[in-house]
Design a protein around this motif. Structure first.
Motif, PDB file in Angstrom:
ATOM      1  N   GLY A 103      10.510  76.650 -97.629  1.00  0.00           N
ATOM      2  CA  GLY A 103      10.766  75.369 -98.291  1.00  0.00           C
ATOM      3  C   GLY A 103      10.461  75.432 -99.770  1.00  0.00           C
ATOM      4  O   GLY A 103       9.735  76.332-100.247  1.00  0.00           O
ATOM      5  N   GLY A 104      11.028  74.465-100.502  1.00  0.00           N
ATOM      6  CA  GLY A 104      10.740  74.360-101.926  1.00  0.00           C
ATOM      7  C   GLY A 104       9.258  74.135-102.158  1.00  0.00           C
ATOM      8  O   GLY A 104       8.690  74.572-103.166  1.00  0.00           O
ATOM      9  N   LYS A 105       8.625  73.463-101.212  1.00  0.00           N
ATOM     10  CA  LYS A 105       7.194  73.167-101.340  1.00  0.00           C
ATOM     11  C   LYS A 105       6.384  74.455-101.426  1.00  0.00           C
ATOM     12  O   LYS A 105       5.540  74.613-102.300  1.00  0.00           O
ATOM     13  N   GLY A 178      14.540  63.845-110.291  1.00  0.00           N
ATOM     14  CA  GLY A 178      13.147  63.609-109.946  1.00  0.00           C
ATOM     15  C   GLY A 178      12.968  62.725-108.723  1.00  0.00           C
ATOM     16  O   GLY A 178      13.755  61.822-108.462  1.00  0.00           O
ATOM     17  N   ASN A 179      11.907  63.009-108.021  1.00  0.00           N
ATOM     18  CA  ASN A 179      11.437  62.157-106.943  1.00  0.00           C
ATOM     19  C   ASN A 179      10.192  61.461-107.481  1.00  0.00           C
ATOM     20  O   ASN A 179       9.306  62.166-107.967  1.00  0.00           O
ATOM     21  N   PRO A 180      10.073  60.151-107.504  1.00  0.00           N
ATOM     22  CA  PRO A 180      10.832  59.135-106.764  1.00  0.00           C
ATOM     23  C   PRO A 180      11.891  58.387-107.579  1.00  0.00           C
ATOM     24  O   PRO A 180      12.481  57.439-107.046  1.00  0.00           O
ATOM     25  N   LEU A 208      13.914  72.252-108.852  1.00  0.00           N
ATOM     26  CA  LEU A 208      15.344  71.909-108.754  1.00  0.00           C
ATOM     27  C   LEU A 208      15.734  71.515-107.328  1.00  0.00           C
ATOM     28  O   LEU A 208      16.896  71.644-106.956  1.00  0.00           O
ATOM     29  N   CYS A 209      14.760  71.038-106.561  1.00  0.00           N
ATOM     30  CA  CYS A 209      15.048  70.829-105.135  1.00  0.00           C
ATOM     31  C   CYS A 209      16.157  69.810-104.866  1.00  0.00           C
ATOM     32  O   CYS A 209      16.742  69.802-103.788  1.00  0.00           O
ATOM     33  N   TYR A 210      16.437  68.939-105.834  1.00  0.00           N
ATOM     34  CA  TYR A 210      17.546  67.976-105.661  1.00  0.00           C
ATOM     35  C   TYR A 210      18.757  68.361-106.517  1.00  0.00           C
ATOM     36  O   TYR A 210      19.593  67.515-106.842  1.00  0.00           O
ATOM     37  N   GLY A 238      13.919  76.206-105.950  1.00  0.00           N
ATOM     38  CA  GLY A 238      14.991  75.445-105.309  1.00  0.00           C
ATOM     39  C   GLY A 238      14.797  75.410-103.813  1.00  0.00           C
ATOM     40  O   GLY A 238      13.817  75.955-103.272  1.00  0.00           O
ATOM     41  N   SER A 239      15.749  74.777-103.131  1.00  0.00           N
ATOM     42  CA  SER A 239      15.578  74.553-101.699  1.00  0.00           C
ATOM     43  C   SER A 239      16.911  74.284-101.020  1.00  0.00           C
ATOM     44  O   SER A 239      17.817  73.705-101.624  1.00  0.00           O
ATOM     45  N   ALA A 240      16.980  74.674 -99.742  1.00  0.00           N
ATOM     46  CA  ALA A 240      18.165  74.308 -98.944  1.00  0.00           C
ATOM     47  C   ALA A 240      18.013  72.917 -98.341  1.00  0.00           C
ATOM     48  O   ALA A 240      18.966  72.359 -97.813  1.00  0.00           O
TER      49      ALA A 240
END
Ligand SMILES: Cc1ncc(COP(=O)(O)O)c(C=O)c1O
Length: 401
Positions: A103-105, A178-180, A208-210, A238-240
Motif C-alpha cells: 500500500g501507499g501507506k 490531497g486528503n481530505p 501521489l496516492c490519488y 503511489g498506490s493501486a
C-alpha cells in the motif's frame, strides 16, 4: 488476568488508532443493530476492482504463483510501475529505482524511516491525512504543519511551505490531490517549490496516492516538474488503491534514488517481505492494461462531486470549496458551531451520527477545525439521502451560548 493496563513502549503514547477509521467502526456497530446508516466516511472507492485485474489474480492463483517473490516486488511489477510513470508523465525510472510495498501507506512509512533522523523537522500541510504526521513522529522527527485555507480552496502554496523551513528542515511532504480537501498543488507552485528545495538541499516526498483522480483537465505533472529540478532528492509514493479500486489488495510503491529504494528494501525485508504475490500479478494488469476503467470511474466521481456540491448549496451556510481531485468534500460548518449546540466539528459529527445516522469525518481528524470530510465514493442515491440528513441536522442545532 489482572485489570491493570500493561505499560507499553514510550512511542505508543504518541500515536493512536487512525482517526479516519473510528467513524467506520461506529457505523459498523449501528449497522449490526439494524440501523439505516449513510456512510460517507469511507476513504475508498465503492467500485469493484475492474474485471481484467481480478482475472489476472485468478490466473496467478491457478498457476500457483503463491510463493515469496523478490523482496522489492517482481521485476515484472517494478517494470510495470516504471512503464505507467513513463506513459503518464514522461519520466523514466529503472527497476532498481522502484520498490513495491503493501500500500501507499507502507511506501510512505518506509520512505520516512529511510530518510528522517531524530531531531529533523519535516514540513507537511493541513488539513491533511493524519498518517503522514504520525509517520514523521514514528521516524523520530518533528512534524511542522503549514495550514492551507478554505478561502483559497486549500490550495498549496510554495511560499507558505518554504516559510516554514529552518536549519533543521530535512524534507517537505506534499500530498496532491490531497486528503481530505481534494486540493492540488498547481504546476507553477510545484515548480517554485522544486527549485527552492533543490537550492536548499531538501528532500521532497510526494504522496501521489490519488494521482489518477484529478478533475477538470487540470495539468498535474508533479513527477516531471520535481524530477527536472531535484530528482536526486525526490521520492514519489503511489498506490493501486484509489485509482484502480484496489484498496484491499495492498499495493503501493516508492520511486526514488537507488539509495532510498535500497533503504526501503532493507526495512521491508525485516518487516513484511514482498507484497502478496497474487496482488503483484493483479497490479501488473492494472498498470499495463487498458486504462479506460480509471477514466470511467473518474467520470462518475466528477458527476458525483458536482451533484453533491449542488445539493450542499441548498443550505448556503454549508460553504464548500470545489475540489479538483480525490473523492472528498470538506465543507465548512463554522456557521453551525456554538457552545449551546455543537461546540466543535467532532461534536457536530458525533451528533450527526447519533441523530441522523450519517458518518462523516470531523476536521479534527485532519488537524483542522470547523469542517468535516464527506466521501463521495458512494452512490448518488446514498449521497442524496446523506446530504438531506446533514442539512436537517445542521438546521436543528441551537445556535448561541
Ligand atoms: C493521502 C493518502 N495517502 C496515502 C494513502 C494510502 O493508501 P493505501 O495504503 O491504501 O495505498 C491514503 C489512504 O487513505 C491517503 O488518503
Amino acid at each position: 488476568m489482572s485489570g491493570t493496563t500493561p505499560s507499553l513502549a514510550e512511542r505508543m503514547s504518541h500515536i493512536g488508532l487512525s482517526p479516519t477509521m473510528k467513524g467506520t467502526i461506529a457505523a459498523e456497530r449501528l449497522r449490526r443493530e439494524g440501523v439505516d446508516v449513510v456512510d460517507l466516511g469511507a476513504g475508498e472507492p465503492d467500485f469493484p476492482t475492474p474485471a481484467h485485474i481480478t482475472a489476472a489474480a485468478h490466473k496467478a492463483l491457478d498457476a500457483n504463483f503463491t510463493k515469496y517473490t523478490a523482496n522489492m516486488g517482481t521485476l515484472e511489477l517494478r517494470e510495470a510501475i516504471g512503464y505507467r510513470y513513463r506513459e503518464d508523465y514522461g519520466v523514466s525510472y529503472a527497476p532498481d529505482e522502484v520498490i513495491a510495498a503493501a500500500g501507499g501507506k507502507q511506501a510512505l512509512y518506509h520512505a520516512a524511516m529511510t530518510i528522517f533522523n531524530p531531531g529533523d523537522e519535516v514540513i507537511t500541510h493541513v488539513p491533511g491525512w493524519p498518517t503522514l504526521i504520525e509517520q514523521i513522529k514514528l521516524a523520530g522527527a518533528t512534524p511542522v504543519v503549514v495550514r492551507t485555507s478554505a478561502a483559497e480552496g486549500f490550495a498549496l502554496r510554495a511560499d507558505a511551505l518554504l516559510a516554514a523551513v529552518t536549519p533543521r528542515t530535512r524534507a517537505i511532504i506534499v500530498n496532491s490531490p490531497g486528503n481530505p480537501t481534494g486540493a492540488l498543488i498547481s504546476e507553477s507552485e510545484a515548480r517554485t517549490l522544486a527549485k527552492e528545495a533543490a537550492r536548499l538541499g531538501l528532500w521532497v516526498i510526494v504522496d501521489l496516492c490519488y494521482e489518477q483522480l484529478v478533475y477538470d483537465h487540470v495539468p498535474h505533472n508533479l513527477p516531471k516538474i520535481f524530477g527536472d529540478a531535484m530528482r536526486e532528492k525526490l521520492v514519489l509514493c503511489g498506490s493501486a488503491s484509489k485509482g484502480y479500486a484496489m484498496t484491499g489488495w495492498r499495493c503501493g510503491w516508492v520511486l526514488g534514488p537507488t539509495a532510498v529504494v535500497s533503504g526501503c528494501n532493507a526495512l521491508q525485508s525485516h518487516e513484511s517481505s514482498n507484497v502478496n504475490s497474487i496482488t503483484q500479478k493483479a497490479a501488473v494488469a492494472a498498470l499495463t492494461g487498458p486504462q479506460d476503467c480509471v477514466a470511467e470511474m473518474r467520470a462518475i466521481y466528477i458527476q458525483r462531486r458536482n451533484q453533491v456540491l449542488e445539493w450542499l448549496r441548498e443550505e448556503p451556510r454549508l460553504v464548500c470549496p470545489v475540489p479538483q481531485g480525490a473523492f472528498y468534500l470538506f465543507p465548512s460548518i463554522e456557521a453551525f458551531l456554538s457552545p449551546a449546540g455543537a461546540p466543535t466539528s467532532q461534536a457536530f459529527t458525533d451528533g450527526l451520527l447519533a441523530k441522523e445516522h450519517v458518518v462523516v469525518t470531523p476536521a479534527e481528524a485532519f488537524e483542522s477545525t470547523g469542517a468535516f470530510r464527506l466521501s463521495y465514493a458512494t452512490s448518488l442515491e446514498r449521497l442524496r439521502e446523506g446530504v438531506t440528513r446533514i442539512i436537517r441536522y445542521a438546521r436543528s442545532l441551537p445556535l448561541g451560548k
